[in-house]
Design a protein around this motif. Structure first.
Motif, PDB file in Angstrom:
ATOM      1  N   ALA A   1      -9.105  -3.820   6.408  1.00 45.44           N
ATOM      2  CA  ALA A   1      -7.980  -2.919   6.157  1.00 45.44           C
ATOM      3  C   ALA A   1      -8.487  -1.516   5.861  1.00 45.44           C
ATOM      4  CB  ALA A   1      -7.138  -3.432   4.986  1.00 45.44           C
TER       5      ALA A   1
ATOM      6  N   PHE B   1       0.833  -1.191   0.000  1.00 48.71           N
ATOM      7  CA  PHE B   1       0.000   0.000   0.000  1.00 48.71           C
ATOM      8  C   PHE B   1       0.878   1.256   0.000  1.00 48.71           C
ATOM      9  CE2 PHE B   1      -2.671  -2.977   2.702  1.00 48.71           C
ATOM     10  CZ  PHE B   1      -3.430  -3.412   1.631  1.00 48.71           C
TER      11      PHE B   1
ATOM     12  N   THR C   1      -0.568  -2.113  12.352  1.00 49.16           N
ATOM     13  CA  THR C   1      -0.541  -0.787  11.771  1.00 49.16           C
ATOM     14  C   THR C   1       0.898  -0.449  11.406  1.00 49.16           C
ATOM     15  OG1 THR C   1      -1.005   1.566  12.167  1.00 49.16           O
ATOM     16  CG2 THR C   1      -0.450   0.241  14.101  1.00 49.16           C
TER      17      THR C   1
ATOM     18  N   ILE D   1      -7.568   0.674  -0.317  1.00 45.82           N
ATOM     19  CA  ILE D   1      -6.586   1.358   0.517  1.00 45.82           C
ATOM     20  C   ILE D   1      -5.916   2.464  -0.273  1.00 45.82           C
ATOM     21  CG2 ILE D   1      -4.674   1.030   2.126  1.00 45.82           C
ATOM     22  CD1 ILE D   1      -7.246  -0.627   2.673  1.00 45.82           C
TER      23      ILE D   1
ATOM     24  N   SER E   1      -6.175   5.395  10.265  1.00 51.00           N
ATOM     25  CA  SER E   1      -6.553   4.025   9.898  1.00 51.00           C
ATOM     26  C   SER E   1      -7.017   3.191  11.091  1.00 51.00           C
ATOM     27  CB  SER E   1      -5.386   3.340   9.178  1.00 51.00           C
ATOM     28  OG  SER E   1      -4.177   3.529   9.876  1.00 51.00           O
TER      29      SER E   1
ATOM     30  N   TYR F   1      -1.295   2.606   6.702  1.00 51.10           N
ATOM     31  CA  TYR F   1      -2.460   1.721   6.636  1.00 51.10           C
ATOM     32  C   TYR F   1      -2.490   0.861   7.892  1.00 51.10           C
ATOM     33  CZ  TYR F   1       0.810  -2.026   5.426  1.00 51.10           C
ATOM     34  OH  TYR F   1       1.842  -2.929   5.457  1.00 51.10           O
TER      35      TYR F   1
ATOM     36  N   GLY G   1      -6.850   2.692   4.900  1.00 57.73           N
ATOM     37  CA  GLY G   1      -5.771   3.656   4.748  1.00 57.73           C
ATOM     38  C   GLY G   1      -5.959   4.791   5.739  1.00 57.73           C
ATOM     39  N   ARG G   2      -5.299   5.926   5.455  1.00 55.46           N
ATOM     40  CA  ARG G   2      -5.356   7.057   6.370  1.00 55.46           C
ATOM     41  C   ARG G   2      -6.083   8.230   5.729  1.00 55.46           C
ATOM     42  NH1 ARG G   2      -2.665  11.827   7.199  1.00 55.46           N
ATOM     43  NH2 ARG G   2      -2.299  12.490   9.368  1.00 55.46           N
TER      44      ARG G   2
END
Length: 307
Positions: free
Chosen positions: A187, A133, A225, A172, A196, A137, A189-190
């Motif tokens: 899962a 990714f 993480t 993600i 996340s 994440y 992402g930010r």
């Protein structure tokens, strides 16, 4: 001090207890090992008989040590059967007390079972190789507990088979609140407004993590993480603390894992104190390409060192 020896009628249920405490993990109790454990029990009972002022915690520690030295703390107990045995008048009050402590030791071993640290290192390596990714994440998995025990090697054909990379990656993305909810993996992402960890743990008791843990209540849950949860928005968030409490209550194996220290928190004077909020609830690990470190409840220096 002479050795106190159990009578035959007392040895039989005690041997049964030993077997109950080991059978579920596939352990075989050989006659030689069985005799060794029994002699250790006799020594502990002798201490109890001759030193009534011996503290309960010390005795419990001694008994737990008998198991952990031989079986690395992996034991299980058939509770109803043991209670039935110990209620019989075969045993003296001292022996019933001793067996109660042994039973407690067995139960605690199951409750405190942790992921094998070498297997954990292979799992994290698998994550990072399979799911490439961009940016921060977090992922969480709930897999059969055997996949977190010693000797397991994750591969495309044996691990997270229904959560292929091509299914997960589209979810993600940087600055996205979308959460991937798969068979054994979630899962995220930010996002600038929702990190996340928050995305996977919100809302409390109804979050993606909640639903994942409910799928298999005696498996192995690993929350990974890439960067440690940030101090400002994560570790001081009620949402994250409630999510950690949910993870703490999970009955199977569990672990919280990170690789890097969040850049804004590197060398932060309260970093160790803040990471203890995780470590005091869930076993905390820091893993990199060299392997994994168990941070412990105090959070060792290796777990707060700047990258």
């Amino acid at each position: 001090m002479g050795l106190w020896v159990f009578a035959e009628q007392q040895r039989i249920p005690l041997i049964g207890l030993i077997r109950f405490c080991t059978c579920a993990f596939g352990q075989t109790v050989s006659p030689k090992t069985q005799k060794l454990i029994l002699k250790n029990f006799e020594n502990v009972h002798s201490q109890l008989s001759h030193h009534n002022r011996l503290h309960t915690s010390s005795l419990r520690s001694s008994v737990h040590g008998i198991f952990s030295r031989i079986y690395d703390s992996h034991h299980v107990i058939v509770i109803d059967r043991t209670v039935e045995v110990t209620e019989r008048r075969v045993f003296t009050a001292h022996l019933r007390f001793l067996l109660g402590i042994i039973l407690l030791s067995c139960i605690q071993s199951v409750v405190n079972e942790n992921v094998d640290i070498n297997t954990l290192a292979r799992i994290v390596k698998f994550f990072r190789k399979r799911y490439v990714f961009v940016g921060q994440y977090a992922v969480a998995i709930n897999v059969p507990k055997e996949q977190c025990q010693s000797g397991f090697n994750p591969s495309e054909s044996t691990f997270l088979k229904n959560d292929k990379s091509e299914k997960v990656k589209p979810y993600i993305k940087p600055d996205s609140k979308v959460v991937y909810k798969g068979t054994e993996l979630i899962a995220a992402g930010r996002h600038k407004d929702a990190h996340s960890e928050y995305l996977l743990m919100n809302p409390p008791n109804k979050s993606p993590l909640t639903h994942l843990m409910n799928k298999k209540k005696d498996g192995c849950v690993i929350f990974y993480t890439l960067n440690s949860p940030c101090i400002d928005k994560c570790l001081n968030s009620d949402i994250i603390i409630k999510g950690l409490n949910e993870l703490k209550a999970y009955q199977g194996i569990k672990a919280f894992v990170y690789t890097y220290i969040f850049k804004n928190d590197q060398n932060h004077k309260n970093l160790q104190k803040e990471l203890k909020k995780i470590a005091q609830r869930v076993p905390l690990y820091r893993c990199n390409k060299e392997g994994c470190n168990s941070c412990g409840e105090t959070v060792i220096d290796e777990c707060i060192k700047a990258d």
